[in-house]
Design an enzyme around this catalytic site. Structure first.
Site, mmCIF file in Angstrom:
data_model
loop_
_atom_site.group_PDB
_atom_site.id
_atom_site.type_symbol
_atom_site.label_atom_id
_atom_site.label_comp_id
_atom_site.label_asym_id
_atom_site.label_seq_id
_atom_site.Cartn_x
_atom_site.Cartn_y
_atom_site.Cartn_z
ATOM 1 N N LYS A 1 0.809 -1.221 0.000
ATOM 2 C CA LYS A 1 0.000 0.000 0.000
ATOM 3 C C LYS A 1 0.843 1.272 0.000
ATOM 4 O O LYS A 1 0.360 2.342 -0.415
ATOM 5 C CB LYS A 1 -0.921 0.005 1.215
ATOM 6 C CG LYS A 1 -2.004 -1.072 1.204
ATOM 7 C CD LYS A 1 -3.146 -0.704 0.298
ATOM 8 C CE LYS A 1 -4.329 -1.639 0.474
ATOM 9 N NZ LYS A 1 -5.489 -1.244 -0.323
ATOM 10 N N SER B 1 -8.865 -0.399 6.763
ATOM 11 C CA SER B 1 -8.761 -1.309 7.907
ATOM 12 C C SER B 1 -7.348 -1.366 8.474
ATOM 13 O O SER B 1 -7.135 -1.923 9.537
ATOM 14 C CB SER B 1 -9.191 -2.724 7.488
ATOM 15 O OG SER B 1 -8.315 -3.219 6.490
ATOM 16 N N THR C 1 -8.720 9.329 4.376
ATOM 17 C CA THR C 1 -9.050 8.046 3.764
ATOM 18 C C THR C 1 -9.776 7.175 4.766
ATOM 19 O O THR C 1 -9.883 7.509 5.947
ATOM 20 C CB THR C 1 -7.795 7.313 3.248
ATOM 21 O OG1 THR C 1 -8.201 6.293 2.337
ATOM 22 C CG2 THR C 1 -6.996 6.700 4.386
#
Length: 359
Positions: free
Chosen positions: A78, A106, A103
């Protein structure tokens, strides 16, 4: 901003040039033991009580190359998309850095965007589900982000993010449904293709929101390398597979699969690349027990830390007979060189104990 229609291999190549100063080129590992295991037929007993019960086990030849994004900054791929999105945003004359970015995630995108924002001294507002793992929450806080907790579903997370935008004017950087995120994530496959000495027959990646899978598809779009997606099957987490073979994107997922990074539905923009542009060649799913077995194998044989979401591609290669039979038929006696992307390694020791306490 690039549009979904203009995303190409060149988009990924340009993204890689932009983010190179901020990311690691992660290593590619191999294992003779895992190759032998993947190239050995499963036993008829292991296929009993499965959809392949009674079938002759397939006998593919597989040489697996593991792209270790668990060694990436913040411990997951990511970081690539987050740094690319921030760097592109900084180039926009309409962006006010003082208002920050927001944003919903999780965990891995939350950490990635927090780090990318902090690197450029930009405030970061992060919406995290209350069920996020404590270690990912702690890591996100360590990058000076401001966290707001929400319910676990995508609509709940998006609503919370919208409230923050209304009050701060922060720029939204979604975890996967954004052209800059997708182009950034595709840089992992771009590196992998250049790191393996022989051409790859295929790359398989985990699929949650689809950013990594669609970015990988773009990176391979001008080569002969096929691209496949892998998902958990538990409680309908295989929305990408179900949508791919029914021809309609599944818009909601409610699953508590151990692959916590894969609990989201495939986004609209990733779907346009994965399905509508036909850049992904197939989707496969695996059970929770198969994910655990693949995870244990990686720990014991490769000696690297991976999270459950990271090993679904390996689990498909080892246990999904539909995939294995396809490799056997297409690869023949030469077999396949298969790239498997380990998406991340953000799992706590406590969580590991829970995953394997009954085994």
């Amino acid at each position: 901003m690039s549009s979904p229609e203009t995303l190409t291999l060149a988009s990924v190549q340009e993204a890689h040039k932009l983010i190179k100063p901020f990311i690691h080129q992660t290593p590619v590992l191999t294992s003779t033991y895992i190759n032998t295991l993947a190239s050995t037929p499963q036993t008829p007993e292991s296929l009993s009580n499965t959809e392949w019960s009674g079938q002759t086990p397939s006998n593919p030849i597989l040489r697996i190359h593991f792209k270790c994004e668990n060694f990436q900054r913040i411990g997951a791929f990511k970081a690539r998309g987050a740094f690319h999105a921030i760097e592109r945003l900084k180039q926009s004359p309409d962006f006010d850095p003082s208002r920050g970015v927001v944003t919903h995630s999780s965990g891995n995108h939350a950490q990635a965007l927090s780090l990318a924002a902090k690197t450029s001294s930009i405030p970061a507002y992060i919406v995290m589900p209350t069920i996020s793992t404590p270690s990912k929450i702690a890591a996100t806080l360590s990058y000076s982000a401001q966290i707001t907790f929400s319910g676990p579903t995508a609509p709940e997370r998006e609503a919370a993010a919208q409230k923050i935008i209304s009050s701060t004017g922060a720029a939204l950087i979604p975890p996967y449904d954004h052209p800059h995120i997708i182009a950034g994530q595709g840089t992992a496959a771009l590196e992998l293709l250049s790191q393996v000495p022989t051409p790859l027959n295929a790359i398989i990646t985990p699929c949650g929101g689809g950013g990594l899978l669609s970015g990988t598809a773009l990176a391979c779009s001008e080569s002969k390398t096929k691209v496949f997606g892998a998902e958990p099957s538990f409680e309908g987490a295989d929305d990408g597979k179900r949508g791919y073979y029914s021809g309609k994107r599944v818009e909601a997922v409610k699953s508590l699969t151990i692959g916590d990074g894969l609990r989201t539905p495939v986004g609209k923009i990733p779907w346009s690349i994965i399905y509508e542009r036909r850049l992904v060649d197939g989707m496969y799913s695996v059970t929770e027990d198969q994910i655990r077995a693949a995870m244990r194998l990686v720990y014991e044989r490769l000696k690297v830390v991976v999270e459950p979401s990271a090993v679904v591609g390996l689990a498909v290669a080892l246990y999904n007979e539909d995939f294995r039979k396809m490799v056997e038929q297409e690869g023949g006696e030469e077999g396949w060189d298969l790239g498997v992307v380990f998406s991340g390694g953000n799992v706590s020791l406590a969580a590991l104990g829970e995953l394997f306490k009954d085994q």
